[in-house]
Design a protein around this motif. Structure first.
Motif, PDB file in Angstrom:
ATOM      1  N   SER A  65       4.453   8.139 -58.461  1.00 19.48           N
ATOM      2  CA  SER A  65       3.417   7.520 -58.146  1.00 19.48           C
ATOM      3  C   SER A  65       3.230   6.098 -58.226  1.00 19.48           C
ATOM      4  O   SER A  65       2.687   5.387 -57.443  1.00 19.48           O
ATOM      5  CB  SER A  65       2.254   8.149 -58.863  1.00 19.48           C
ATOM      6  OG  SER A  65       1.977   9.626 -58.681  1.00 19.48           O
ATOM      7  N   MET A  69       5.212   4.626 -55.612  1.00 22.50           N
ATOM      8  CA  MET A  69       4.419   4.634 -54.173  1.00 22.50           C
ATOM      9  C   MET A  69       3.559   3.901 -53.971  1.00 22.50           C
ATOM     10  O   MET A  69       3.302   3.098 -52.883  1.00 22.50           O
ATOM     11  CB  MET A  69       3.824   5.982 -54.182  1.00 22.50           C
ATOM     12  CG  MET A  69       2.881   6.269 -52.803  1.00 22.50           C
ATOM     13  SD  MET A  69       3.857   6.355 -51.196  1.00 22.50           S
ATOM     14  CE  MET A  69       4.545   8.027 -51.532  1.00 22.50           C
ATOM     15  N   ASP A 117       3.631   0.114 -51.512  1.00 20.57           N
ATOM     16  CA  ASP A 117       2.728  -0.043 -50.417  1.00 20.57           C
ATOM     17  C   ASP A 117       1.859  -1.353 -50.599  1.00 20.57           C
ATOM     18  O   ASP A 117       0.585  -1.339 -50.930  1.00 20.57           O
ATOM     19  CB  ASP A 117       1.700   1.110 -50.338  1.00 20.57           C
ATOM     20  CG  ASP A 117       0.876   1.207 -49.254  1.00 20.57           C
ATOM     21  OD1 ASP A 117       0.887   0.260 -48.324  1.00 20.57           O
ATOM     22  OD2 ASP A 117      -0.005   1.964 -49.167  1.00 20.57           O
ATOM     23  N   GLU A 137       6.214  14.463 -56.680  1.00 17.56           N
ATOM     24  CA  GLU A 137       6.332  13.538 -55.249  1.00 17.56           C
ATOM     25  C   GLU A 137       5.404  13.936 -54.180  1.00 17.56           C
ATOM     26  O   GLU A 137       4.622  12.949 -53.843  1.00 17.56           O
ATOM     27  CB  GLU A 137       7.822  14.324 -54.642  1.00 17.56           C
ATOM     28  CG  GLU A 137       8.985  13.858 -55.389  1.00 17.56           C
ATOM     29  CD  GLU A 137       9.424  12.280 -55.354  1.00 17.56           C
ATOM     30  OE1 GLU A 137       8.809  11.549 -54.534  1.00 17.56           O
ATOM     31  OE2 GLU A 137      10.075  11.718 -56.268  1.00 17.56           O
ATOM     32  N   ASP A 138       4.750  15.195 -54.074  1.00 14.64           N
ATOM     33  CA  ASP A 138       3.677  15.406 -53.469  1.00 14.64           C
ATOM     34  C   ASP A 138       2.435  14.703 -54.007  1.00 14.64           C
ATOM     35  O   ASP A 138       1.719  14.192 -53.209  1.00 14.64           O
ATOM     36  CB  ASP A 138       3.436  16.900 -53.300  1.00 14.64           C
ATOM     37  CG  ASP A 138       4.622  17.794 -52.716  1.00 14.64           C
ATOM     38  OD1 ASP A 138       5.312  16.962 -51.981  1.00 14.64           O
ATOM     39  OD2 ASP A 138       4.436  19.137 -52.700  1.00 14.64           O
ATOM     40  N   SER A 149       2.123  12.085 -55.564  1.00 14.90           N
ATOM     41  CA  SER A 149       2.266  10.575 -55.572  1.00 14.90           C
ATOM     42  C   SER A 149       1.416  10.193 -54.012  1.00 14.90           C
ATOM     43  O   SER A 149       0.949   9.121 -54.104  1.00 14.90           O
ATOM     44  CB  SER A 149       3.635  10.042 -55.535  1.00 14.90           C
ATOM     45  OG  SER A 149       4.323  10.623 -54.473  1.00 14.90           O
ATOM     46  N   ARG A 150       1.723  10.869 -52.984  1.00 20.57           N
ATOM     47  CA  ARG A 150       1.168  10.638 -51.652  1.00 20.57           C
ATOM     48  C   ARG A 150      -0.118  10.946 -51.950  1.00 20.57           C
ATOM     49  O   ARG A 150      -1.108  10.162 -51.017  1.00 20.57           O
ATOM     50  CB  ARG A 150       1.850  11.468 -50.621  1.00 20.57           C
ATOM     51  CG  ARG A 150       3.333  11.074 -50.342  1.00 20.57           C
ATOM     52  CD  ARG A 150       4.017  11.949 -49.216  1.00 20.57           C
ATOM     53  NE  ARG A 150       4.311  13.207 -49.535  1.00 20.57           N
ATOM     54  CZ  ARG A 150       5.329  13.463 -50.401  1.00 20.57           C
ATOM     55  NH1 ARG A 150       6.334  12.455 -50.553  1.00 20.57           N
ATOM     56  NH2 ARG A 150       5.769  14.601 -50.455  1.00 20.57           N
TER      57      ARG A 150
END
Length: 321
Positions: free
Chosen positions: A16, A19, A23, A172-173, A175-176
């Protein structure tokens, strides 16, 4: 661009942080709040936690102050943060701290709230036999994991998945999900929704004693316990290799219910009793045997259970309790 304070400490929080930090079109991570360096290993050397290591790699300012300190609110204001993103930070925040950021503090929690509030949601969901879990982004309030929800995502729990494997996947999921939720919040395209009231299971932390394997229960329950406790704190039992010998600790790292179509599987095996074949090691439960796939004996490295059994020279009296 949304100015974000990131708060977290363990490895599960690193996806996270990366990520949000990478960005740069939508976010500016103005500081990283994390736990102070902790003594690790035999030499008790101070070692930075995974989030701090990642923050230093990303050249981000690090704050290790305790949020309970009187000066913390001023330190927080100096960052210019509008909102905080929290993943496994591990500190309780006072109301004045929660009120200090204009848009609030938002936590990524690895369950489908309101189910499994608490410290070990992934482990408890596996132990309970859940087939679905997920991640939730919610606004932090003083009551544990009870704040209004921004967003959720759902995943299936694999039949042989350990808590560590599932947690890595959710990290991972999640963090998006966290990044998308914060961006939608900044764009005024999402609003928190209060959690439904009711009685829900609490995901209390799993202790070392909790991780002691019970073999006097059905095989599916033993399997769930081992997967839930892997890798931390680690499922274990006491190995009694022969009559009169001192027991030693055996960690079971991977196991599965025995394939009853295999003609070599013993059909009658008392709970905790071990039978070793050339390629397989089985241990009895209250129902069918459990096959031990990977183990770690006391003072030894992790290895295939069959290799361990050959080296241990188990006799017919070997059992685990």
């Amino acid at each position: 661009m949304l100015k974000v304070l990131f708060a977290g400490s363990p490895e599960v929080a690193v996806p996270s942080l990366r990520m949000l930090a990478e960005d740069t079109e939508h976010f500016e991570v103005v500081a990283v709040l994390t736990r102070p360096d902790a003594p690790t290993g035999r030499g008790r050397k101070l070692v930075p936690n995974p989030v701090k290591q990642a923050a230093l790699e990303l050249d981000l300012p690090v704050i290790e102050s305790d949020p309970s300190e009187e000066t913390f609110v001023n330190e927080l204001a100096a960052t210019g943060a509008q909102v905080a993103a929290v993943v496994a930070y591990g500190k309780i925040l006072k109301q004045e701290v929660l009120d200090a950021l204009p848009m609030g503090w938002y936590n990524l929690h690895f369950s489908l709230l309101p189910q499994w509030r608490g410290a070990a949601p992934v482990q408890r969901s596996i132990w309970a036999g859940d087939t679905l879990t997920g991640a939730t982004v919610f606004r932090i309030v003083r009551k544990m994991d009870a704040g209004p929800i921004l967003a959720q995502s759902t995943v299936e729990i694999g039949a042989h998945e350990t808590a560590g494997e599932l947690l890595n996947r959710l990290a991972e999921d999640g963090s998006r999900l966290l990044a998308a939720s914060l961006q939608a919040l900044a764009d005024d395209q999402i609003a928190p929704v209060e959690q439904p009231t009711g009685a829900y299971e609490i995901a209390r932390k799993i202790s070392v004693e909790d991780a002691r394997i019970r073999f006097d229960v059905p095989v599916f329950a033993v399997d769930r316990q081992i997967r839930a406790c892997t890798p931390n704190p680690g499922a274990w039992c006491e190995l009694h290799a022969c009559a009169g010998s001192e027991p030693t600790i055996l960690h079971v790292l991977r196991a599965q219910p025995a394939d009853m179509d295999n003609p070599n599987v013993p059909t009658t095996l008392e709970p905790g009793h071990i039978v070793a074949g050339k390629k397989n090691v089985w241990i009895g439960t209250a129902t069918q045997p459990l096959e031990m796939v990977e183990v770690k004996a006391q003072g030894k490295k992790a290895m295939r259970a069959a290799d361990w059994a050959r080296g241990a020279r188990l006799d017919g009296m070997a059992c685990c309790r």
